[in-house]
Design a protein around this motif. Structure first.
Motif, PDB file in Angstrom:
ATOM      1  N   VAL A  68      43.611  67.711  73.560  1.00 53.87           N
ATOM      2  CA  VAL A  68      44.770  68.467  73.076  1.00 53.87           C
ATOM      3  C   VAL A  68      45.010  69.688  73.959  1.00 53.87           C
ATOM      4  O   VAL A  68      44.064  70.345  74.411  1.00 53.87           O
ATOM      5  CB  VAL A  68      44.576  68.857  71.588  1.00 53.87           C
ATOM      6  N   ASP A  69      46.279  69.911  74.271  1.00 44.20           N
ATOM      7  CA  ASP A  69      46.720  71.066  75.057  1.00 44.20           C
ATOM      8  C   ASP A  69      46.307  71.037  76.530  1.00 44.20           C
ATOM      9  O   ASP A  69      46.458  72.037  77.228  1.00 44.20           O
ATOM     10  CB  ASP A  69      46.201  72.394  74.442  1.00 44.20           C
ATOM     11  N   HIS A  70      45.792  69.944  76.997  1.00 48.72           N
ATOM     12  CA  HIS A  70      45.382  69.901  78.402  1.00 48.72           C
ATOM     13  C   HIS A  70      46.562  69.633  79.341  1.00 48.72           C
ATOM     14  O   HIS A  70      46.394  69.672  80.551  1.00 48.72           O
ATOM     15  CB  HIS A  70      44.250  68.884  78.617  1.00 48.72           C
ATOM     16  N   GLY A  71      47.750  69.337  78.733  1.00 47.36           N
ATOM     17  CA  GLY A  71      48.964  69.277  79.549  1.00 47.36           C
ATOM     18  C   GLY A  71      49.600  67.902  79.711  1.00 47.36           C
ATOM     19  O   GLY A  71      50.377  67.692  80.648  1.00 47.36           O
ATOM     20  N   LYS A  72      49.351  66.987  78.807  1.00 44.98           N
ATOM     21  CA  LYS A  72      49.904  65.618  78.902  1.00 44.98           C
ATOM     22  C   LYS A  72      51.437  65.641  78.878  1.00 44.98           C
ATOM     23  O   LYS A  72      52.093  65.057  79.747  1.00 44.98           O
ATOM     24  CB  LYS A  72      49.389  64.747  77.734  1.00 44.98           C
ATOM     25  N   THR A  73      51.967  66.318  77.859  1.00 48.17           N
ATOM     26  CA  THR A  73      53.429  66.339  77.715  1.00 48.17           C
ATOM     27  C   THR A  73      54.087  67.054  78.889  1.00 48.17           C
ATOM     28  O   THR A  73      55.100  66.579  79.423  1.00 48.17           O
ATOM     29  CB  THR A  73      53.818  67.011  76.379  1.00 48.17           C
ATOM     30  N   THR A  74      53.469  68.152  79.299  1.00 51.73           N
ATOM     31  CA  THR A  74      54.036  68.906  80.428  1.00 51.73           C
ATOM     32  C   THR A  74      54.060  68.037  81.685  1.00 51.73           C
ATOM     33  O   THR A  74      55.045  68.031  82.427  1.00 51.73           O
ATOM     34  CB  THR A  74      53.199  70.184  80.681  1.00 51.73           C
ATOM     35  N   ASN A 113      44.160  69.253  85.677  1.00 53.68           N
ATOM     36  CA  ASN A 113      45.415  69.982  85.503  1.00 53.68           C
ATOM     37  C   ASN A 113      45.205  71.502  85.410  1.00 53.68           C
ATOM     38  O   ASN A 113      44.077  71.977  85.277  1.00 53.68           O
ATOM     39  CB  ASN A 113      46.117  69.468  84.234  1.00 53.68           C
ATOM     40  N   LYS A 114      46.301  72.185  85.477  1.00 55.75           N
ATOM     41  CA  LYS A 114      46.362  73.647  85.334  1.00 55.75           C
ATOM     42  C   LYS A 114      45.618  74.380  86.457  1.00 55.75           C
ATOM     43  O   LYS A 114      45.016  75.437  86.239  1.00 55.75           O
ATOM     44  CB  LYS A 114      45.806  74.100  83.961  1.00 55.75           C
ATOM     45  N   ASP A 122      46.888  75.959  88.692  1.00 49.85           N
ATOM     46  CA  ASP A 122      47.571  77.227  89.007  1.00 49.85           C
ATOM     47  C   ASP A 122      46.965  78.393  88.230  1.00 49.85           C
ATOM     48  O   ASP A 122      47.173  79.549  88.556  1.00 49.85           O
ATOM     49  CB  ASP A 122      49.061  77.114  88.666  1.00 49.85           C
ATOM     50  N   LYS A 123      46.191  78.100  87.219  1.00 48.81           N
ATOM     51  CA  LYS A 123      45.643  79.179  86.393  1.00 48.81           C
ATOM     52  C   LYS A 123      44.503  79.890  87.117  1.00 48.81           C
ATOM     53  O   LYS A 123      43.692  79.263  87.803  1.00 48.81           O
ATOM     54  CB  LYS A 123      45.135  78.624  85.048  1.00 48.81           C
ATOM     55  N   SER A 142      49.038  70.741  89.099  1.00 47.66           N
ATOM     56  CA  SER A 142      49.584  71.690  88.132  1.00 47.66           C
ATOM     57  C   SER A 142      50.855  71.087  87.575  1.00 47.66           C
ATOM     58  O   SER A 142      51.844  70.926  88.297  1.00 47.66           O
ATOM     59  CB  SER A 142      49.902  73.046  88.779  1.00 47.66           C
ATOM     60  N   ALA A 143      50.794  70.704  86.342  1.00 50.78           N
ATOM     61  CA  ALA A 143      51.979  70.126  85.707  1.00 50.78           C
ATOM     62  C   ALA A 143      53.089  71.178  85.634  1.00 50.78           C
ATOM     63  O   ALA A 143      54.269  70.855  85.676  1.00 50.78           O
ATOM     64  CB  ALA A 143      51.640  69.616  84.307  1.00 50.78           C
ATOM     65  N   ARG A 144      52.661  72.424  85.566  1.00 48.59           N
ATOM     66  CA  ARG A 144      53.657  73.496  85.446  1.00 48.59           C
ATOM     67  C   ARG A 144      54.419  73.717  86.753  1.00 48.59           C
ATOM     68  O   ARG A 144      55.645  73.746  86.758  1.00 48.59           O
ATOM     69  CB  ARG A 144      52.980  74.804  85.011  1.00 48.59           C
TER      70      ARG A 144
HETATM   71  P1  GTP Z   1      49.085  67.905  72.830  1.00 47.66           P
HETATM   72  O1  GTP Z   1      50.276  66.984  72.906  1.00 47.66           O
HETATM   73  O2  GTP Z   1      49.174  68.901  71.733  1.00 47.66           O
HETATM   74  O3  GTP Z   1      47.780  67.188  72.835  1.00 47.66           O
HETATM   75  O4  GTP Z   1      49.092  68.790  74.148  1.00 47.66           O
HETATM   76  P2  GTP Z   1      49.438  68.326  75.623  1.00 47.66           P
HETATM   77  O5  GTP Z   1      48.238  67.733  76.242  1.00 47.66           O
HETATM   78  O6  GTP Z   1      50.664  67.512  75.611  1.00 47.66           O
HETATM   79  O7  GTP Z   1      49.683  69.710  76.322  1.00 47.66           O
HETATM   80  P3  GTP Z   1      51.047  70.367  76.640  1.00 47.66           P
HETATM   81  O8  GTP Z   1      51.704  69.636  77.766  1.00 47.66           O
HETATM   82  O9  GTP Z   1      51.802  70.571  75.420  1.00 47.66           O
HETATM   83  O10 GTP Z   1      50.518  71.723  77.226  1.00 47.66           O
HETATM   84  C1  GTP Z   1      49.787  72.652  76.453  1.00 47.66           C
HETATM   85  C2  GTP Z   1      50.006  74.024  76.980  1.00 47.66           C
HETATM   86  O11 GTP Z   1      49.484  74.108  78.303  1.00 47.66           O
HETATM   87  C3  GTP Z   1      51.491  74.395  77.082  1.00 47.66           C
HETATM   88  O12 GTP Z   1      51.636  75.723  76.744  1.00 47.66           O
HETATM   89  C4  GTP Z   1      51.799  74.149  78.537  1.00 47.66           C
HETATM   90  O13 GTP Z   1      52.830  74.979  78.999  1.00 47.66           O
HETATM   91  C5  GTP Z   1      50.498  74.513  79.206  1.00 47.66           C
HETATM   92  N1  GTP Z   1      50.326  73.817  80.475  1.00 47.66           N
HETATM   93  C6  GTP Z   1      50.405  72.504  80.671  1.00 47.66           C
HETATM   94  N2  GTP Z   1      50.190  72.214  81.972  1.00 47.66           N
HETATM   95  C7  GTP Z   1      49.983  73.371  82.584  1.00 47.66           C
HETATM   96  C8  GTP Z   1      49.706  73.751  83.940  1.00 47.66           C
HETATM   97  O14 GTP Z   1      49.604  72.932  84.858  1.00 47.66           O
HETATM   98  N3  GTP Z   1      49.520  75.064  84.204  1.00 47.66           N
HETATM   99  C9  GTP Z   1      49.593  76.007  83.242  1.00 47.66           C
HETATM  100  N4  GTP Z   1      49.406  77.259  83.563  1.00 47.66           N
HETATM  101  N5  GTP Z   1      49.851  75.694  81.969  1.00 47.66           N
HETATM  102  C10 GTP Z   1      50.042  74.395  81.643  1.00 47.66           C
END
Ligand code: GTP
Ligand code: MG
Length: 470
Positions: A188-194, A286-287, A289-290, A323-325
């Motif tokens: 969760v929150d590791h950035g799948k949707t992004t 992922n991430k 860039d952080k 970096s998905a962002r």
């Molecule tokens: P769930 O669907 O809840 O499991 O989360 P997810 O895996 O889809 O993650 P989501 O894409 O919603 O990203 C979670 C948070 O991480 C969001 O606030 C995104 O903006 C942030 N995020 C995702 N990818 C990156 C990245 O590459 N860099 C940074 N800095 N933040 C990211």
């Protein structure tokens, strides 16, 4: 007093001396031999007795009746020996029970009335106590066992899948490559949707006003002239349920691991599902860039917690830092996906009737039942008769991943189907068949059989049946 010998008496009676001696013995008159003397008076009594006896034998049907009674009794005994009768709740009728225990209805009615004071009518629906009394009366050992399972009918729906698998075996030379279908998984929150949003927004050429409003659960992008399909509604059930159904929608899993968080419980879970499904895995760290991102530490955890050794460390796991962002590394990830697809020879049978997998389904207020399908083989066309595990239909409309109407969908293409009679089971396979009649037939038979299987699974014994009826 005149006397006469037995043989003389026999002559008078028009029978042989031997026969007479037998008859006399039966009547309890003891005579030594055919030369013995019999007083005339006694002879007359004998004559009367014999005549009376003969009259009885010929006049009275009682003997033959007795015989038939005995026959029935014998039959009952015989049937009892080999019988284990089964009774369903709707079979508690006198005629059915009579038939099953092999005793004529009328005999049961008579016996029950005379011996047990129970009045019954032919064909009467019986109470359980009455059934119980009848069974006791004829000492029939009854086991109320469950109905015999109906003979194993071929499930035509499953047969469609078998036929397809045979095609794959027999006509390997006809298989051609198709675009890979990718599922993105991770904690969760590791950035799948992004990541999925990033890929879609940068790879969908013509951008529409207001962007893409409606998702059909998957989309296709083009990289260097090659297509990749992404399922954007990942979930573990996609793997477990599809595996249970013999369906498989995914060719490659992208396992997203945040570089600032590392391998977490759901990372491990996702990995296990992909591994169990025997689907190749690409890791996207992922991430990056952080500021607190630690790619090296994350790789270390891949090794320690998952046993995945990155290629650059001598293993065979492709690991791409992204970096998905910002979009950094995403193009490289896409190229790696195409590489893995090529190595794994993802193929389809292009000529057969269409086969696909349902990845989403729902009842839409305006459109009725809708299903998002990824076509796996063949070409799905408007007008095709289609069958899923629980329903069927005729394809009325097809929409692509951007809700544009299309006439046909090719292998690996995600498409929305309108025209199902009912909401089809998500994760079910879908097949095009010759006609809607055939599709309906397959589904109706299948549902009927599944229903009857459900019922026969219930074991019933007499006590339970009693309880059920009370
Ligand atoms: P769930 O669907 O809840 O499991 O989360 P997810 O895996 O889809 O993650 P989501 O894409 O919603 O990203 C979670 C948070 O991480 C969001 O606030 C995104 O903006 C942030 N995020 C995702 N990818 C990156 C990245 O590459 N860099 C940074 N800095 N933040 C990211
Ligand atoms: Mg998400």
């Amino acid at each position: 007093v005149a006397r006469l010998r037995v043989y003389e008496l026999a002559k008078k009676l028009n029978m042989s001396p031997k026969e007479l001696l037998q008859e006399l013995e039966e009547l309890g008159v003891s005579v030594k031999s055919h030369m013995s003397f019999v007083d005339e008076e006694i002879a007359n009594i004998i004559i009367d007795l014999l005549e009376e006896d003969r009259g009885k034998k010929s006049k009275q049907p009682s003997k033959s009746k007795r015989e038939s009674d005995e026959e029935i009794e014998k039959e009952v005994v015989e049937k009892k020996k080999r019988r284990k009768i089964t009774l369903k709740p709707d079979e508690l009728k006198l005629d059915i029970i009579a038939e099953k225990i092999g005793v004529p209805q009328n005999k049961i009615i008579q016996d029950m009335f005379v011996k047990r004071g129970i009045a019954l009518r032919p064909g009467q629906i019986l109470k359980l106590e009455e059934v119980d009394q009848i069974l006791k009366e004829y000492k029939v050992e009854v086991e109320l066992e469950e109905e015999q399972a109906p003979e194993e009918e071929i499930d035509e729906f499953e047969l469609l899948e078998k036929k397809y698998q045979e095609l794959y075996e027999k006509e390997k030379d006809k298989l051609v490559p198709r675009p890979p279908v990718v599922t993105v998984m991770g904690h969760v929150d590791h950035g799948k949707t992004t990541l999925l949003d990033r890929i879609r927004s940068t790879r969908v050429a013509e951008k529409e006003e207001g962007g893409i409003t409606q998702s059909i659960g998957a989309y296709q992008v083009e990289v260097n002239g090659k297509k990749i399909t992404f399922i954007d509604t990942p979930g573990h059930e996609l793997f477990t349920e599809m595996r249970a159904r013999g369906a498989q929608a995914t060719d490659i899993v992208v396992l997203v691991v945040a570089a600032d968080d590392g391998v977490m419980p759901q990372t491990i879970e996702a990995y296990n599902h992909a591994k169990a499904a025997n689907v190749p895995i690409i890791v996207a760290i992922n991430k990056i860039d952080k500021p607190n991102a630690n790619v090296e530490k994350t790789k270390q955890e891949l090794v320690e917690k998952l046993g995945l050794i990155p290629e650059e460390w001598g293993g065979d796991t492709i690991v791409v830092p992204i970096s998905a962002r910002t979009g950094q590394g995403v193009d490289e990830l896409l190229e790696m996906i195409l590489l893995v697809a090529e190595m794994n020879e993802i193929k389809c049978y292009p000529e057969g009737p269409a086969r696909g997998v349902i990845i989403e389904s729902k009842l839409d207020k305006k459109m009725g039942p809708v299903a998002s399908v990824i076509v796996k083989d063949g070409v799905l066309r408007v007008g095709d008769a289609v069958v899923a595990a629980n329903t069927y239909g005729k394809v009325r409309n097809l929409f692509d991943d951007r809700m544009r109407p299309i006439k046909e969908a090719l292998p690996s293409q995600p498409v929305m189907i309108l025209g199902f009679e009912d909401v089809p089971d998500v994760h079910s396979n879908v097949y095009a068949v010759e006609s809607v009649e055939k599709a309906r037939n397959i589904v109706e038979k299948r549902l009927e059989r599944l229903e009857s299987q459900k019922q026969t699974k219930k074991h019933v014994n007499l006590e339970e049946l009693m309880k059920m009826m009370q």
